[in-house]
Write a protein that holds these residues in place. Structure first.
Motif, PDB file in Angstrom:
ATOM      1  N   SER A 200       0.585  -1.164   0.135  1.00 57.64           N
ATOM      2  CA  SER A 200      -0.061   0.091   0.066  1.00 57.64           C
ATOM      3  C   SER A 200       0.792   1.246   0.095  1.00 57.64           C
ATOM      4  N   ASN A 201       1.885   1.197   0.820  1.00 55.29           N
ATOM      5  CA  ASN A 201       2.846   2.648   0.753  1.00 55.29           C
ATOM      6  C   ASN A 201       3.414   2.790  -0.513  1.00 55.29           C
ATOM      7  N   LYS A 202       3.921   1.707  -1.227  1.00 54.28           N
ATOM      8  CA  LYS A 202       4.372   1.726  -2.491  1.00 54.28           C
ATOM      9  C   LYS A 202       3.123   2.413  -3.496  1.00 54.28           C
ATOM     10  N   LEU A 203       2.220   1.703  -3.371  1.00 55.78           N
ATOM     11  CA  LEU A 203       0.778   2.371  -4.317  1.00 55.78           C
ATOM     12  C   LEU A 203       0.959   3.661  -4.111  1.00 55.78           C
ATOM     13  N   LEU A 204       0.897   4.131  -2.821  1.00 47.67           N
ATOM     14  CA  LEU A 204       0.511   5.816  -2.455  1.00 47.67           C
ATOM     15  C   LEU A 204       1.744   6.460  -3.177  1.00 47.67           C
ATOM     16  N   ASP A 205       2.750   6.111  -2.857  1.00 45.06           N
ATOM     17  CA  ASP A 205       4.052   6.635  -3.410  1.00 45.06           C
ATOM     18  C   ASP A 205       3.894   6.965  -5.090  1.00 45.06           C
ATOM     19  N   ALA A 206       3.480   5.624  -5.626  1.00 53.23           N
ATOM     20  CA  ALA A 206       3.358   5.663  -7.089  1.00 53.23           C
ATOM     21  C   ALA A 206       2.238   6.560  -7.675  1.00 53.23           C
ATOM     22  N   MET A 207       1.233   6.737  -7.244  1.00 49.33           N
ATOM     23  CA  MET A 207      -0.226   7.418  -7.261  1.00 49.33           C
ATOM     24  C   MET A 207       0.096   8.835  -7.244  1.00 49.33           C
ATOM     25  N   MET A 208       0.863   9.338  -6.334  1.00 53.83           N
ATOM     26  CA  MET A 208       1.314  10.577  -6.098  1.00 53.83           C
ATOM     27  C   MET A 208       2.415  11.091  -7.041  1.00 53.83           C
ATOM     28  N   THR A 209       3.443  10.299  -7.257  1.00 56.38           N
ATOM     29  CA  THR A 209       4.366  10.548  -8.392  1.00 56.38           C
ATOM     30  C   THR A 209       3.738  10.657  -9.639  1.00 56.38           C
ATOM     31  N   ARG A 210       3.032   9.762 -10.074  1.00 57.44           N
ATOM     32  CA  ARG A 210       2.560   9.695 -11.452  1.00 57.44           C
ATOM     33  C   ARG A 210       1.506  10.869 -11.708  1.00 57.44           C
ATOM     34  N   ALA A 211       0.874  11.523 -10.536  1.00 59.31           N
ATOM     35  CA  ALA A 211       0.002  12.688 -10.630  1.00 59.31           C
ATOM     36  C   ALA A 211       0.890  13.824 -10.713  1.00 59.31           C
ATOM     37  N   PHE A 212       2.049  13.926 -10.344  1.00 58.53           N
ATOM     38  CA  PHE A 212       2.748  15.257 -10.216  1.00 58.53           C
ATOM     39  C   PHE A 212       3.539  15.191 -11.676  1.00 58.53           C
ATOM     40  N   THR A 213       4.149  13.943 -11.778  1.00 59.81           N
ATOM     41  CA  THR A 213       4.712  13.718 -13.220  1.00 59.81           C
ATOM     42  C   THR A 213       3.555  14.299 -14.220  1.00 59.81           C
ATOM     43  N   GLY A 214       2.495  13.782 -14.461  1.00 61.73           N
ATOM     44  CA  GLY A 214       1.382  14.213 -15.484  1.00 61.73           C
ATOM     45  C   GLY A 214       1.205  15.650 -15.425  1.00 61.73           C
ATOM     46  N   ALA A 215       1.059  16.261 -14.164  1.00 59.87           N
ATOM     47  CA  ALA A 215       1.050  17.699 -14.356  1.00 59.87           C
ATOM     48  C   ALA A 215       2.329  18.343 -15.024  1.00 59.87           C
ATOM     49  N   ARG A 216       3.250  17.939 -14.576  1.00 59.18           N
ATOM     50  CA  ARG A 216       4.498  18.867 -14.978  1.00 59.18           C
ATOM     51  C   ARG A 216       4.547  18.366 -16.539  1.00 59.18           C
ATOM     52  N   GLY A 217       4.277  17.464 -17.101  1.00 62.83           N
ATOM     53  CA  GLY A 217       4.254  17.059 -18.367  1.00 62.83           C
ATOM     54  C   GLY A 217       3.484  17.664 -19.136  1.00 62.83           C
ATOM     55  N   LEU A 218       2.354  18.202 -18.452  1.00 57.67           N
ATOM     56  CA  LEU A 218       1.162  18.852 -19.382  1.00 57.67           C
ATOM     57  C   LEU A 218       1.632  20.527 -19.380  1.00 57.67           C
ATOM     58  N   VAL A 219       2.272  21.014 -18.501  1.00 56.36           N
ATOM     59  CA  VAL A 219       2.511  22.207 -18.472  1.00 56.36           C
ATOM     60  C   VAL A 219       3.741  22.727 -19.456  1.00 56.36           C
ATOM     61  N   GLU A 220       4.667  21.560 -19.403  1.00 60.52           N
ATOM     62  CA  GLU A 220       6.231  21.635 -20.000  1.00 60.52           C
ATOM     63  C   GLU A 220       5.958  21.363 -21.596  1.00 60.52           C
ATOM     64  N   VAL A 221       4.649  21.077 -22.057  1.00 64.12           N
ATOM     65  CA  VAL A 221       4.417  21.170 -23.374  1.00 64.12           C
ATOM     66  C   VAL A 221       4.496  22.181 -24.126  1.00 64.12           C
ATOM     67  N   GLY A 222       4.134  23.343 -23.293  1.00 64.03           N
ATOM     68  CA  GLY A 222       4.230  24.650 -23.835  1.00 64.03           C
ATOM     69  C   GLY A 222       2.752  25.124 -24.476  1.00 64.03           C
ATOM     70  N   SER A 223       1.782  24.505 -24.087  1.00 66.74           N
ATOM     71  CA  SER A 223       0.597  24.668 -24.694  1.00 66.74           C
ATOM     72  C   SER A 223      -0.521  24.949 -23.479  1.00 66.74           C
ATOM     73  N   SER A 224      -1.241  25.947 -23.468  1.00 62.07           N
ATOM     74  CA  SER A 224      -2.255  26.154 -22.340  1.00 62.07           C
ATOM     75  C   SER A 224      -3.655  25.975 -23.017  1.00 62.07           C
TER      76      SER A 224
END
Length: 329
Positions: free
Chosen positions: A129-153
């Protein structure tokens, strides 16, 4: 503005209805803990950020198990709760990212939820469960960064409700009629059904369990069961239900307790409790765990699936006929 975070919270509050919620085993009536809070109160007590509490991690593990057990509607409910327990830790960061990159905060939050769901569906049910929690949080942050760094809003034209509809999509593990009827052994499905029920009744009679079984049969015949708990029946069984005036079919698991202790579950798969505990920490345990306070329990239906025990659908008349034959009645 209503974004995906708001929609998830609204969905959970609607599903929970302001009633006491059991995040241990999913049913207040079956839980050993006497007092249960409403979802709003429970959500305020959960700490899943840097200062994680043991109680919060155990609750997270139980909610994760409930989100993979039961029927599709229950899995959807608990997966939405799982996501809603995470969103408080995404709120401030998503606003900061939106200000920094001049981006719509609603789009960032949708990307975070999509990332968390990607992690959920990519992880196996045995992931700690702790690895699942870390993975979901990490993937959420990565997804958000990937969205904004594409350069289109640019904002997606589709409504964010589509994420709610697809959030809990998994292959339904409910038994199909074709897996209940062994056409290779008995050509007549009606005969196969009766033989299956009579064999079950004969076994229960030999085990001395028909007294308990007849209590369930009396309950079914008196109409005390909620129809939503009745198993779906095939077209051939509809005629029989029409004669009875109601659907009396039930699953073998209805005769069993819904949960058993962690030690008993470990023994059933050939493990000692200490071995099972070590495997749980490593994420290699074959079954999932629910926490009730400091105690661990396991779903009987989940164990049946792991052990290859078919949760057959039977009719009370057939079960009683088989028991009567063995009992010499």
């Amino acid at each position: 503005m209503r974004d995906i975070f708001t929609l998830i919270t609204e969905r959970v509050l609607r599903d929970c209805g302001g009633e006491p919620i059991c995040a241990h085993v999913g049913d207040v009536q079956l839980c050993a803990v006497k007092n249960h809070p409403t979802y709003q109160v429970l959500r305020e007590k959960v700490r899943l950020g840097r200062s994680k509490s043991v109680a919060s991690l155990r609750l997270w593990e139980s909610v994760g198990t409930l989100a993979r057990e039961g029927d599709q509607q229950e899995r959807e409910k608990w997966l939405m709760i799982l996501l809603d327990l995470l969103t408080p830790y995404f709120g401030g960061w998503s606003k900061e990212l939106a200000r920094k990159w001049h981006y719509e905060v609603s789009d960032i939050r949708s990307a975070m939820v999509e990332g968390a769901l990607d992690a959920w569906f990519s992880m196996t049910g045995c992931t700690p469960s702790n690895k699942l929690l870390d993975a979901m949080m990490t993937r959420a942050f990565t997804g958000a960064r990937g969205l904004v760094e594409v350069g289109s809003s640019e904002t997606c034209a589709a409504s964010s409700e589509y994420l709610i509809a697809d959030a809990a999509h998994e292959d339904d593990s409910t038994l199909r009629a074709s897996s209940i009827i062994n056409a290779g052994t008995v050509r007549d499905p009606d005969a196969d059904e009766r033989i299956r029920g009579e064999r079950t009744g004969a076994l229960l009679q030999r085990m001395g369990a028909m007294g308990h079984t007849k209590i369930l049969h009396d309950k079914l015949r008196s109409g005390c069961r909620d129809e939503k708990d009745a198993p779906a029946i095939n077209p051939a069984q509809v005629g029989r239900s029409w004669v009875d005036g109601k659907n009396l079919y039930y699953r073998i698991s209805d005769l069993l307790p819904q949960y058993i202790g962690f030690g008993e579950a470990a023994n059933s798969v050939g493990l000692s409790e200490s071995q099972a505990s070590r495997m749980a920490r490593k994420g290699s345990l074959p079954f999932r765990v629910l926490w009730i306070g400091n105690s661990r329990v396991v779903s009987v239906k989940s164990l049946m699936h792991i052990l290859g025990i078919q949760d057959s659908i039977v009719h009370p008349d057939d079960v009683e006929n088989g028991a009567s034959h063995v009992g010499g009645e």
